[in-house]
Design a protein around this motif. Structure first.
Motif, PDB file in Angstrom:
ATOM      1  N   SER A  15     -16.285 -10.403 118.799  1.00  0.00           N
ATOM      2  CA  SER A  15     -17.614 -10.941 118.523  1.00  0.00           C
ATOM      3  C   SER A  15     -17.669 -12.458 118.646  1.00  0.00           C
ATOM      4  O   SER A  15     -18.729 -13.035 118.746  1.00  0.00           O
ATOM      5  CB  SER A  15     -18.061 -10.529 117.117  1.00  0.00           C
ATOM      6  N   THR A  16     -16.520 -13.091 118.602  1.00  0.00           N
ATOM      7  CA  THR A  16     -16.553 -14.543 118.677  1.00  0.00           C
ATOM      8  C   THR A  16     -16.883 -14.980 120.095  1.00  0.00           C
ATOM      9  O   THR A  16     -16.217 -14.609 121.048  1.00  0.00           O
ATOM     10  CB  THR A  16     -15.185 -15.142 118.286  1.00  0.00           C
ATOM     11  N   ALA A  17     -17.929 -15.771 120.203  1.00  0.00           N
ATOM     12  CA  ALA A  17     -18.313 -16.241 121.524  1.00  0.00           C
ATOM     13  C   ALA A  17     -17.216 -17.144 122.064  1.00  0.00           C
ATOM     14  O   ALA A  17     -16.513 -17.816 121.304  1.00  0.00           O
ATOM     15  CB  ALA A  17     -19.632 -16.989 121.426  1.00  0.00           C
ATOM     16  N   SER A  18     -17.079 -17.163 123.357  1.00  0.00           N
ATOM     17  CA  SER A  18     -15.978 -17.928 123.933  1.00  0.00           C
ATOM     18  C   SER A  18     -16.135 -19.422 123.666  1.00  0.00           C
ATOM     19  O   SER A  18     -15.159 -20.123 123.445  1.00  0.00           O
ATOM     20  CB  SER A  18     -15.879 -17.650 125.428  1.00  0.00           C
ATOM     21  N   TRP A  19     -17.383 -19.908 123.650  1.00  0.00           N
ATOM     22  CA  TRP A  19     -17.559 -21.339 123.376  1.00  0.00           C
ATOM     23  C   TRP A  19     -17.092 -21.685 121.979  1.00  0.00           C
ATOM     24  O   TRP A  19     -16.507 -22.735 121.727  1.00  0.00           O
ATOM     25  CB  TRP A  19     -19.026 -21.766 123.565  1.00  0.00           C
ATOM     26  N   LEU A  20     -17.321 -20.737 121.055  1.00  0.00           N
ATOM     27  CA  LEU A  20     -16.921 -20.977 119.673  1.00  0.00           C
ATOM     28  C   LEU A  20     -15.398 -20.931 119.562  1.00  0.00           C
ATOM     29  O   LEU A  20     -14.781 -21.739 118.863  1.00  0.00           O
ATOM     30  CB  LEU A  20     -17.575 -19.920 118.780  1.00  0.00           C
TER      31      LEU A  20
END
Lengths: 420, 271
Positions: A15-20
């Motif tokens: 679920s963690t966005a790649s930018w994050l």
């Protein structure tokens, strides 16, 4: 890129966005006085899904702008614009997320640093009491903040404090903890500024002991390429007074969450908000007030001006449980819609269980009133000037409640909107 | 005062107007010369308030025919603010409350807009305060009202006094006063009428839109016009108002019915 994160962190969930994820990886290793908090926040960001429109609280507000920002892990703050010197006897601190703002500062009588022990004991308490310690913006602050400005205000000093922050490119995390002792009085003027590609994450906790008075003027002047995420968590003991006047203007994304709990009722809370959006900006205020005892008072006015393709969101939650008899709460949301393509979403959210209470709420969304415009025009005032006078009048109702310093930082002229 | 050689200020010819899809004005003709006071009377719905709003340029009304010349210029193609700047004033029946806009600032901005049009210098805050304090006397108004928001929380009488104060500051050439007497008690009526009388001069003209004779006891009109169904049905001197007061408006209805019956028998033109 090699990870410098603490080994206790779990691998990134899907679920963690790649930018994050990249942002988290680029953060310096957790350490210092907030190490445990940082570790917790980073883990939470990896485990929690990003807020999305599927969640009721984020239905209208998406965080897309954040991922477009080149979020440097820690932002190098920029010099705030030249502000008039503070009034004599008023302490101004510059918070840049790095250097200790209190270094070399002689604190006025009545203001003290909290000890590390007190910080450990108090930090997070009010976030938990107001039910937001796991909110995504709070976890973001947890992950990034490496210091906390923690102050105690004692009685009989009627203190005035200014906090000024100006972000650079990247995320500027600000963490504040204020403890107002019995009968203490504090007037806080706070200025938050960010240029394009800047972001500010503010988490403030304040505990007001019996009969304390806290007046907070928060002025956020941003850029259409900048973001502001703020949580203001307040606990009020009986007979205390909390006044918040928050003004946000110009942010590509601004989300403010004032959250107040009157722990035994019998306190007074006054919330004033003004948010202006233009272009494709989003401003969102989610307020939450809970009365955990009888005879509490709330006086809330939230105003929004939406021009261009701007979007304004207001959600005003008020909780009046059974023990909160004789609560007197009034909430009003007024929005001015200056363009066909702007959008306003406003929602009162009252949950009332006690039966002997007065809880009023109302919401209006309108464009400039034809009759008012015509009246001014019929006296020779041009339509643009007439519209300007009416917009100014609309905003002044909130601006006039700012503490003096905060008021001087956002004259109406600073709140310009593109022509509607 | 009627002077046949006085310049014509307002020339209304066959004026027709509608609001939404409803035709209200159906051919109004009226000539107003400098120095004259005209009273326009009529029942509610006769079109007299519409006439005043059309002259001031209210956006809700659409002119569908006819013309209005103000000192020879086409008034109808001007924005409302331009009409005000060149000397047309509408005193509102229901002055609008504008919370948050200071009455003093409003009056100053308006006065300066008119002065700029006349080629006079704008007044700064101090010079304007002197002027406004002098003009307050025209309507015996408490200076405290300057500090409040425009008309906010004013009583009916205070609002009307504020209208006449604006008129005293703007010094219009044509003042249209829409039901200025409505909602006034005897004392307020006397003060407001006194203000209008003080401001009337050989160079300007006043159009009083009213329902009742009592305003005309205090302001003597040179002409009285009776409106019905969007037209001026009859014009006379001040005695016409007295006749209306005595006989009521029923005869107007009868006259109108007769007129309409006649036009059905002998249709004139096709509209």
């Amino acid at each position: 890129m090699t990870t410098s994160l603490n080994a206790t962190n779990t691998p990134a969930s899907a679920s963690t966005a790649s930018w994050l994820e990249s942002w988290l990886e680029a953060l310096p290793a957790a350490g210092g006085p907030l190490e445990a908090v940082q570790t917790r926040g980073r883990r939470a960001l990896r485990e929690q899904p990003l807020p999305s429109s599927r969640q009721e609280d984020w239905r209208f507000t998406d965080l897309a702008l954040l991922q477009q920002l080149p979020l440097a892990p820690a932002c190098a703050a920029t010099e705030p614009p030249s502000l008039a010197a503070p009034e004599p006897g008023v302490l101004r601190l510059v918070l840049d997320g790095g250097a200790d703002p209190l270094a070399g500062v002689a604190l006025p009588a009545g203001l003290q640093r909290l000890t590390p022990g007190e910080i450990a004991q108090g930090l997070g308490h009010t976030l938990a009491a107001t039910g937001c310690e796991q909110h995504w913006p709070v976890e973001l602050n947890h992950a990034a903040a490496s210091a906390v400005l923690a102050l105690r205000v004692s009685a009989r000093h009627n203190l005035k404090l200014e906090l000024v922050s100006s972000a650079g490119a990247g995320l500027l995390p600000l963490r504040l903890l204020l403890v107002l002792e019995e009968k203490a009085e504090l007037e806080l003027s706070q200025l938050l500024m960010a240029p394009a590609a800047g972001a500010i994450s503010l988490v403030l906790e304040a505990h007001l002991a019996r009969s304390a008075r806290f007046s907070h003027g928060l002025v956020g002047l941003g850029d259409s390429g900048a973001a502001l995420l703020g949580h203001l968590a307040i606990e009020q003991e009986p007979e205390s007074h909390f006044n918040l006047t928050a003004v946000s203007h110009g942010w590509g994304l601004a989300r403010l969450e004032p959250r107040v709990v009157q722990v035994n009722g019998q306190s007074s809370t006054c919330l004033r908000g003004l948010q202006l959006v233009d272009g494709r900006e989003i401003a969102d205020t989610h307020s939450f007030v809970r009365f955990n005892g009888p005879e509490g008072q709330l006086d809330q006015l939230h105003k929004a001006v939406a021009a261009g393709q701007g979007r304004s969101v207001f959600n005003g939650a008020v909780r009046v449980p059974r023990e909160a008899q004789r609560t007197n709460a009034a909430q009003l949301s007024r929005s001015l819609l200056l363009s066909d393509r702007a959008r306003v979403d406003t929602k009162p959210e009252l949950e009332i269980v006690a039966d002997d209470v007065k809880c009023a709420h109302g919401a209006t969304v309108s464009s400039l009133q034809t009759d008012e415009l015509f009246y001014l025009q019929s006296r020779g005032i041009g339509s643009d000037q007439a519209a300007g006078l009416l917009k100014r009048a609309f905003c002044e109702e909130v601006l006039r409640d700012l503490p003096d310093a905060a008021r001087s930082w956002c004259p109406f002229e600073a709140l310009e909107l593109e022509a509607a | 005062v009627i002077r046949p050689d006085a310049p014509v200020l307002l020339e209304i010819r066959d004026l027709q107007a509608r609001v939404e899809d409803k035709a209200i004005l159906k051919g109004v003709n009226l000539t107003v010369r400098a120095g004259e006071i005209h009273a326009v009377m009529g029942r509610n719905g006769s079109g007299k308030s519409t006439l005043s709003k059309v002259l001031a340029g209210h956006p809700a009304y659409t002119v569908t025919g006819g013309s209005v010349a103000y000192r020879g210029e086409n008034l109808l193609e001007m924005a409302p603010e331009q009409r005000a700047r060149i000397g047309v004033f509408l005193g509102f029946q229901y002055p609008v409350e504008i919370p948050g806009v200071s009455n003093l600032e409003f009056l100053r901005v308006a006065t300066n807009a008119r002065r700029t049009e006349q080629g006079a210098e704008e007044l700064d805050t101090f010079a304007f305060e002197d002027l406004v304090r002098e003009r307050l006397q025209v309507v015996q108004m408490d200076p405290a009202f300057l500090e409040r928001s425009v008309n906010e929380g004013f009583s009916g009488g205070e609002k009307k006094r504020n209208e006449i104060l604006q008129m005293a500051l703007l010094e219009p050439l044509v003042a249209i006063l829409d039901e200025t007497d409505s909602g006034l008690d005897i004392d307020a009526l006397r003060i407001v009428a006194g203000g209008v009388n003080q401001l009337a001069s050989p160079d300007n003209a006043t159009l009083l839109i009213t329902h009742y004779q009592r305003l005309l006891d205090a302001i003597t009109p040179d002409y009285v016009h009776v409106m019905a169904a969007g037209r001026i049905l009859r014009t006379g001197g001040k005695e016409l108002a007295l006749e209306l007061e005595q006989r009521g408006y029923d005869w107007v209805d009868q006259e109108l019915a007769a007129l309409e019956a006649a036009s059905e028998r002998n249709p004139v033109g096709v509209g």
